[in-house]
Scaffold this active site. Structure first.
Site, PDB file in Angstrom:
ATOM      1  CG  ASP A 126       0.894  15.624   5.154  1.00  0.00           C
ATOM      2  OD1 ASP A 126       2.103  15.272   5.083  1.00  0.00           O
ATOM      3  OD2 ASP A 126       0.083  15.073   5.918  1.00  0.00           O
TER       4      ASP A 126
ATOM      5  CB  CYS B 140       0.899  12.080   4.180  1.00  0.00           C
ATOM      6  SG  CYS B 140       0.206  10.415   4.271  1.00  0.00           S
TER       7      CYS B 140
ATOM      8  CB  THR C  92       0.972   6.664   7.480  1.00  0.00           C
ATOM      9  OG1 THR C  92      -0.172   7.277   6.872  1.00  0.00           O
ATOM     10  CG2 THR C  92       0.957   6.898   8.983  1.00  0.00           C
TER      11      THR C  92
ATOM     12  CG  HIS D 118       2.063  -8.205 -10.514  1.00  0.00           C
ATOM     13  ND1 HIS D 118       1.900  -9.273  -9.671  1.00  0.00           N
ATOM     14  CD2 HIS D 118       3.151  -8.510 -11.283  1.00  0.00           C
ATOM     15  CE1 HIS D 118       2.821 -10.190  -9.912  1.00  0.00           C
ATOM     16  NE2 HIS D 118       3.612  -9.747 -10.880  1.00  0.00           N
TER      17      HIS D 118
ATOM     18  CG  HIS E 103      -0.201  -8.540 -14.466  1.00  0.00           C
ATOM     19  ND1 HIS E 103      -0.492  -9.121 -13.255  1.00  0.00           N
ATOM     20  CD2 HIS E 103       0.973  -9.083 -14.876  1.00  0.00           C
ATOM     21  CE1 HIS E 103       0.472  -9.970 -12.930  1.00  0.00           C
ATOM     22  NE2 HIS E 103       1.365  -9.976 -13.900  1.00  0.00           N
TER      23      HIS E 103
END
Ligand code: RB5
Length: 151
Positions: free
Chosen positions: A9, A66, A68, A99, A134
């Protein structure tokens, strides 16, 4: 060489551009899904576009940015087959590949400095899924995503 889908963004625009240069310098092919300027936009449009490109197999992996890393990772994770990991340090990024077989990395441009973001990206790209036990866990996520709660 792998093809990396990039998206951001407005808050992630400058870091996305920085990473585009970095990835190209490492020899990766890059497909940029926008945004193309710092003008205000909505992060789901770009997280979903990158997720769909990876989910369809048009790109090998995706990196989304973005403010965060959270909103755009939530958005990408709504696309079937996407395992997006929001990471703010290299160790989590590496383990998200080893993982969780993450296929999208999400970064917060307001959280990590550009040089550190490059370290996170490098750790993520260099790590390989370890399979073994995994794989069973990834399979359970895919099963639930397909509508089978598996219980
Ligand atoms: C935009 O201001 C900001 O909310 C967005 O970039 C992101 O941080 C949301 O999770």
């Amino acid at each position: 060489m792998e093809v990396i889908a990039l998206g951001s963004d407005h808050a992630g625009f400058h870091l996305k551009e920085n990473l585009k240069e970095y990835l190209t310098g490492l020899g990766y092919k890059v497909r940029d899904f926008g945004t193309g300027s710092p003008d205000r936009v909505d992060y789901p449009d770009f997280g979903i576009a990158v997720g769909e490109a990876v989910s369809r197999g048009e790109c090998d992996k995706g990196i989304v940015v973005c403010g965060t890393g959270i909103g755009i990772s939530i958005s990408a994770n709504k696309v079937k087959g996407i395992r997006a990991a929001a990471c703010s340090e290299p160790f989590s990024a590496r383990l998200s590949r080893e993982h969780n077989n993450s296929n999208v990395l999400a970064l917060g441009a307001r959280i990590v400095a550009p040089e550190y973001a490059r370290c996170i990206v490098k750790a993520w790209l260099d790590a390989k899924f370890q399979e073994g036990h995994h794989s069973r866990r990834i399979q359970k996520i895919a099963q639930y995503e397909s509508g089978d709660p598996g219980k």
